[in-house]
Design an enzyme around this catalytic site. Sequence first.
Site, PDB file in Angstrom:
ATOM      1  N   CYS A 133       0.836  -1.205   0.000  1.00  0.00           N
ATOM      2  CA  CYS A 133       0.000   0.000   0.000  1.00  0.00           C
ATOM      3  C   CYS A 133       0.869   1.252   0.000  1.00  0.00           C
ATOM      4  O   CYS A 133       1.338   1.687   1.060  1.00  0.00           O
ATOM      5  CB  CYS A 133      -0.930  -0.020   1.212  1.00  0.00           C
ATOM      6  N   CYS A 136      -0.457   4.163   2.056  1.00  0.00           N
ATOM      7  CA  CYS A 136      -0.348   3.996   3.513  1.00  0.00           C
ATOM      8  C   CYS A 136       1.100   4.206   3.973  1.00  0.00           C
ATOM      9  O   CYS A 136       1.343   4.794   5.016  1.00  0.00           O
ATOM     10  CB  CYS A 136      -0.744   2.580   3.948  1.00  0.00           C
ATOM     11  N   ASP A 137       2.060   3.666   3.218  1.00  0.00           N
ATOM     12  CA  ASP A 137       3.437   3.577   3.721  1.00  0.00           C
ATOM     13  C   ASP A 137       4.436   4.477   2.995  1.00  0.00           C
ATOM     14  O   ASP A 137       5.589   4.575   3.416  1.00  0.00           O
ATOM     15  CB  ASP A 137       3.927   2.117   3.613  1.00  0.00           C
TER      16      ASP A 137
END
Length: 304
Positions: A133, A136-137
Site C-alpha cells: 500500500c 499507507c506507507d
Amino acid sequence: MSELYDVIIIGAGPAGLTAGIYAARADLKTLLIERYGAGGQILNTYEVDNYPGLAGITGGELGAKMSEHLDKFNVTRLMTEVEGIDFSEGANKVKTDAGTFIGKTVILATGNSPRKLGIPGEEELTGAGVSYCATCDGAFFKKRTVAVIGGGDVAVEDAIFLARGCEKVYLVHRRDELRAAKILQKALFELPNVEVVWDSIPKEIVKADTGMVGGLTIENVKSHEVKTLEVSGVFIATGNNPNSSYTDAIDKDENGYIKADESCATSLPGVFAAGDVRTKRLRQVSTAVADGANAVYSVQEFLI
Ligand code: NAP
C-alpha cells in the site's frame, strides 16, 4: 435467539456501503459487518480520478464520504471479522467473533486482497520495507529510492504517488508494455525520477544489515541478466485475489471469484455477491457501486 435481519451485508467497500444505503432506503432491517472500517481498497488509492462528479478526490476522502452517507440512515454497523457462514434459505447464520447473526438474505461484498509474489524476503520483510500500500506507507520513504512491482493501474498510480516524495522510483514490469490506463502511463513517463525497468521479474528482496529492505534482485526475462537494484522500499502491486475463502458452499470460478451476474445472485438462494469479489469484467469503484444497488434490488425481489 439472535435478531433476524432482512439483509446482512458483509464488507464496507464501495459495494457494501452502497448496498447499505439502498437497503436502508428500502426500509430493510440491515446489518453491515466491516472488518477494518469503511472504504475497502480505495483507501489504498491516492487519487480516484474516474468516479463521476468527484474529480481528483483521494481514496480516503471518497471512502469517508460514502461511510458518512450511510450513517445518515438507520443501518446497524458492526466491526468484526466473519469466521464462516452457515447458509440456509431465510436464516443464514453469519458467525463472527462478536457472535452469530441471522439474515433472511446476505450480500457478500468482501472485495479483494493484494496478491503475494512468493519470493524470498517478501514475507520476512513485510513491514520492514515491503509494502502492498503506497498511500499507507509511502511517507516512510521520503527522499529514498524504492521499487514498485507491476504494470497495472495500481502499480503506475503508486509509482506516480511515490515519485512526489522519493528520490527515485523504479517501476519493475515483467513485459515491455504496461497494462495501466494510457492517461496514467502518460503521467508516469513525464516524471524525471521514475525509471521503468522492462521485461524484468523480481527474484528476491534483499535484507540489509539494518534488518530492513536493502535491495531488489531482478532478472531480465529476455537477456536473463540478473541484477540487484539498491532500494529501501519495495511496493508490490501485482493484482489481487478475492476474499472468498470463508465459504466453499457457493460456486466460484477457477480464481476464487464468486460466480454471479449483474443481478448479483449466487448459486445459493438469498445470497448475493457484490463488487470485486464477484465474477465480472471490470473491477472499478463505479462497477462496485452499481453492484451494491443491484444486489439490494435482488434482495427486495427475493424477500417479496
Ligand atoms: P492488474 O490490473 O491485474 O495488474 C497487475 C499487474 O501486475 C499486471 O501488470 C501484471 O503483469 C503484474 N503481475 C501480476 N502478477 C505478477 C507477478 N507474479 N510478477 C510480476 N508482475 C506481476 O491489478 P491492479 O493494478 O491491482 O488493478 C486491479 C483492478 O483495479 C484493475 O481492474 C484496475 O483497472 C482497477 N483499478 C482501477 C483504477 C482506476 O481506474 N483509477 C485504479 C486502481 C485499480 P501483466 O500486465 O504482464 O499481466
